[in-house]
Design a protein around this motif. Sequence first.
Motif, PDB file in Angstrom:
ATOM      1  N   TYR A   2       0.869  -1.177   0.000  1.00 16.08           N
ATOM      2  CA  TYR A   2       0.000   0.000   0.000  1.00 16.08           C
ATOM      3  C   TYR A   2       0.907   1.229   0.000  1.00 16.08           C
ATOM      4  O   TYR A   2       1.849   1.288   0.784  1.00 16.08           O
ATOM      5  CB  TYR A   2      -0.839   0.073   1.272  1.00 16.08           C
ATOM      6  CG  TYR A   2      -1.701  -1.144   1.532  1.00 16.08           C
ATOM      7  CD1 TYR A   2      -3.067  -1.101   1.278  1.00 16.08           C
ATOM      8  CD2 TYR A   2      -1.159  -2.319   2.052  1.00 16.08           C
ATOM      9  CE1 TYR A   2      -3.873  -2.204   1.537  1.00 16.08           C
ATOM     10  CE2 TYR A   2      -1.952  -3.429   2.307  1.00 16.08           C
ATOM     11  CZ  TYR A   2      -3.310  -3.364   2.046  1.00 16.08           C
ATOM     12  OH  TYR A   2      -4.093  -4.462   2.302  1.00 16.08           O
ATOM     13  N   VAL A   3       0.634   2.186  -0.858  1.00 18.52           N
ATOM     14  CA  VAL A   3       1.451   3.396  -0.917  1.00 18.52           C
ATOM     15  C   VAL A   3       0.528   4.615  -0.955  1.00 18.52           C
ATOM     16  O   VAL A   3      -0.368   4.686  -1.800  1.00 18.52           O
ATOM     17  CB  VAL A   3       2.309   3.438  -2.208  1.00 18.52           C
ATOM     18  CG1 VAL A   3       3.328   4.572  -2.131  1.00 18.52           C
ATOM     19  CG2 VAL A   3       3.005   2.108  -2.475  1.00 18.52           C
ATOM     20  N   VAL A   4       0.749   5.543  -0.047  1.00 15.80           N
ATOM     21  CA  VAL A   4       0.109   6.861  -0.210  1.00 15.80           C
ATOM     22  C   VAL A   4       1.212   7.901  -0.238  1.00 15.80           C
ATOM     23  O   VAL A   4       2.266   7.728   0.379  1.00 15.80           O
ATOM     24  CB  VAL A   4      -0.922   7.206   0.900  1.00 15.80           C
ATOM     25  CG1 VAL A   4      -2.127   6.293   0.823  1.00 15.80           C
ATOM     26  CG2 VAL A   4      -0.297   7.162   2.286  1.00 15.80           C
ATOM     27  N   PHE A   5       1.007   8.936  -1.008  1.00 15.01           N
ATOM     28  CA  PHE A   5       2.000  10.015  -1.044  1.00 15.01           C
ATOM     29  C   PHE A   5       1.284  11.346  -1.077  1.00 15.01           C
ATOM     30  O   PHE A   5       0.135  11.443  -1.519  1.00 15.01           O
ATOM     31  CB  PHE A   5       2.967   9.874  -2.231  1.00 15.01           C
ATOM     32  CG  PHE A   5       2.386   9.199  -3.422  1.00 15.01           C
ATOM     33  CD1 PHE A   5       1.677   9.925  -4.356  1.00 15.01           C
ATOM     34  CD2 PHE A   5       2.513   7.816  -3.592  1.00 15.01           C
ATOM     35  CE1 PHE A   5       1.126   9.301  -5.458  1.00 15.01           C
ATOM     36  CE2 PHE A   5       1.956   7.185  -4.688  1.00 15.01           C
ATOM     37  CZ  PHE A   5       1.262   7.930  -5.626  1.00 15.01           C
ATOM     38  N   TRP A   6       1.960  12.355  -0.556  1.00 18.56           N
ATOM     39  CA  TRP A   6       1.331  13.679  -0.489  1.00 18.56           C
ATOM     40  C   TRP A   6       2.397  14.757  -0.394  1.00 18.56           C
ATOM     41  O   TRP A   6       3.568  14.484  -0.144  1.00 18.56           O
ATOM     42  CB  TRP A   6       0.397  13.738   0.721  1.00 18.56           C
ATOM     43  CG  TRP A   6       1.083  13.707   2.061  1.00 18.56           C
ATOM     44  CD1 TRP A   6       1.445  14.776   2.821  1.00 18.56           C
ATOM     45  CD2 TRP A   6       1.467  12.535   2.818  1.00 18.56           C
ATOM     46  NE1 TRP A   6       2.039  14.350   3.993  1.00 18.56           N
ATOM     47  CE2 TRP A   6       2.067  12.983   4.019  1.00 18.56           C
ATOM     48  CE3 TRP A   6       1.366  11.154   2.590  1.00 18.56           C
ATOM     49  CZ2 TRP A   6       2.564  12.102   4.984  1.00 18.56           C
ATOM     50  CZ3 TRP A   6       1.873  10.283   3.559  1.00 18.56           C
ATOM     51  CH2 TRP A   6       2.460  10.760   4.726  1.00 18.56           C
ATOM     52  N   GLN A   7       1.946  15.959  -0.647  1.00 18.86           N
ATOM     53  CA  GLN A   7       2.767  17.142  -0.414  1.00 18.86           C
ATOM     54  C   GLN A   7       1.913  18.066   0.426  1.00 18.86           C
ATOM     55  O   GLN A   7       0.731  18.174   0.168  1.00 18.86           O
ATOM     56  CB  GLN A   7       3.158  17.805  -1.743  1.00 18.86           C
ATOM     57  CG  GLN A   7       4.263  17.022  -2.423  1.00 18.86           C
ATOM     58  CD  GLN A   7       4.444  17.330  -3.888  1.00 18.86           C
ATOM     59  OE1 GLN A   7       3.546  17.862  -4.527  1.00 18.86           O
ATOM     60  NE2 GLN A   7       5.587  16.975  -4.416  1.00 18.86           N
ATOM     61  N   GLY A   8       2.474  18.722   1.405  1.00 20.52           N
ATOM     62  CA  GLY A   8       1.645  19.557   2.270  1.00 20.52           C
ATOM     63  C   GLY A   8       0.938  18.701   3.304  1.00 20.52           C
ATOM     64  O   GLY A   8       1.571  17.889   3.973  1.00 20.52           O
ATOM     65  N   ASP A   9      -0.380  18.816   3.394  1.00 17.32           N
ATOM     66  CA  ASP A   9      -1.127  18.126   4.448  1.00 17.32           C
ATOM     67  C   ASP A   9      -1.467  16.687   4.040  1.00 17.32           C
ATOM     68  O   ASP A   9      -2.120  16.464   3.029  1.00 17.32           O
ATOM     69  CB  ASP A   9      -2.408  18.930   4.734  1.00 17.32           C
ATOM     70  CG  ASP A   9      -3.201  18.309   5.878  1.00 17.32           C
ATOM     71  OD1 ASP A   9      -2.650  17.426   6.572  1.00 17.32           O
ATOM     72  OD2 ASP A   9      -4.365  18.709   6.070  1.00 17.32           O
TER      73      ASP A   9
END
Length: 493
Positions: free
Chosen positions: A395-402
């Motif tokens: 499982y992979v989640v990625f984000w920038q900021g919040d």
Amino acid sequence: SVPSQASSDDFLQCLREKMPSELVHAQGSSDFTAVLVSSIRNPKFFTDTTVRPLCIVTPTDASHVQAAVRCGRWHGVRLRVRSGGHDYEGLSYRSARPEVFAVVDLANLRAVSVNKFESTAWVDSGATIGELYYTIAKHNPQIAFPAGLCPTMGVGGHFSGGGIGMMMRKHGLAIDKVLDAKLVNANGDLLDRAGMGEDLFWAIRGGGGGSFGIVLSWKVQLVHVPSAVAVFKIPKTLDQGAIDILTRWQVVGPLLPRDLTIRVIVQGQQALFQALYLGTCRSLVATMGYQFRELNMTSADCQSMTWLQFVVGNTDTPVEALLSRNTSLSTFTKNKSDYVRTAISKDVWRNIFSWFAMNGAGMIILEPHGGSMDSIHTAATPYPHRSGVLYNIQYVVFWQGDGTATTTWLGNFYDFMANYVSKNPREAYVNYRDLDIGQNVVMDDVSTFDSGKVWGEQYFMSNFERLASVKAAVDPTDYFRNEQSIPPLLQEH
Ligand code: FDA
């Protein structure tokens, strides 16, 4: 016990006496931050509140690593070791708890020497997987090594935890091809396989990094690859039958000929089928028609290229790209893992796809097992997810900021999946390190066996106890430890 300021100073002094002082980068020195971030992948672990090392040592010789361990033992400062810095929880360079520690960064120790006649190589832990692949192929494009896909990963951490890759159905994991290793133990001794003995040699091949000592280099068996391999990437949307094809893939993928690996990436309302075939396009089209007709693969989908070019990811980028150690600090990530032993039904896949239409949705990567993974005994190495496993889920989640929306999505989706994946224990892959599944509790300055068992049985199943026994034999005072290091199984158990 937390060392006092005085012992930290003594530790630094000890290091500077035993190696060139430019290899010791203390907090506050002008290059400390640059050295610290040099291989950090995840900006989550580079913030004002991150617990950072007292200093980073960048050895250029095995004797420096031995000296760092001895100084650390004398002055009560623990060491963490970093090879490529790709640990999903950053455990190679940060501590999740307040702790005084130093980092031994092996980036300078990265030689790869290939023995063409034996088809073996010695590779230092500080080399990246990309450097290893490139160097092998430069010697002979028809030899290669079965390990993971991301070229900037460090050999040290990657091999310590297993090494899943696109040739594992034929050749097993990276650890299945390790013939010998050189390790600095908790006393500062430099040992090869004969010196460390078979129990410790077993433990370092998959028992996870950071528990048993500092592995400096690995002797590996190389494998033959054809001068050209066949590759495809076929996306299928829901309208194009993604759910039916995926449902079928679960049972077909692990049973395909060993020369063929098809992994799947699910993101948005699409499943992407990515294949590596150790043969020609012509023979791949025939195999697909016979074994997995549902995907409707044709010769127009197929590209033929060298194995090295496949590793690069496309035929436009020069293979020298594999030598780049640059990592970007812009994307935050969180990863988790599961193993599937019973195929998930079509109805459940429909539900799963509805999760991927939600706000904050990430992706899952499915790696088929089967083939040679089925014939390697569960206890042959610490990696226990062998016979009977259909595939691994990352499982992979990625984000920038919040990151709140996406990490909440991940937590909820992982809970939802519990019914459909392996149980008792819910298996997980140590190289996809996840502190949510448990962390060690330290009592009397030693990580407890019972706290380690919680996460340890998920990563290692019935091999956990043997790992803990090896730890008790080689590092009973728990010098090499982190939030998920193997605890020593001491006598009272
Ligand atoms: P890092 O240096 O952070 O070390 C990881 C752990 O091992 C730490 O606990 C560290 O202390 C310890 N350690 C490091 N060097 C050691 C040494 N020489 N001796 C003893 N202990 C040591 N996995 C996979 O199987 N297949 C794949 O295709 C991928 N792909 C992938 C892509 C990306 C972008 C990332 C970020 C990660 C992966 N992984 C993966 C997971 C990868 O295998 C895992 O993160 C490895 O531990 C990375 O090794 P590094 O040396 O880079 O990590």
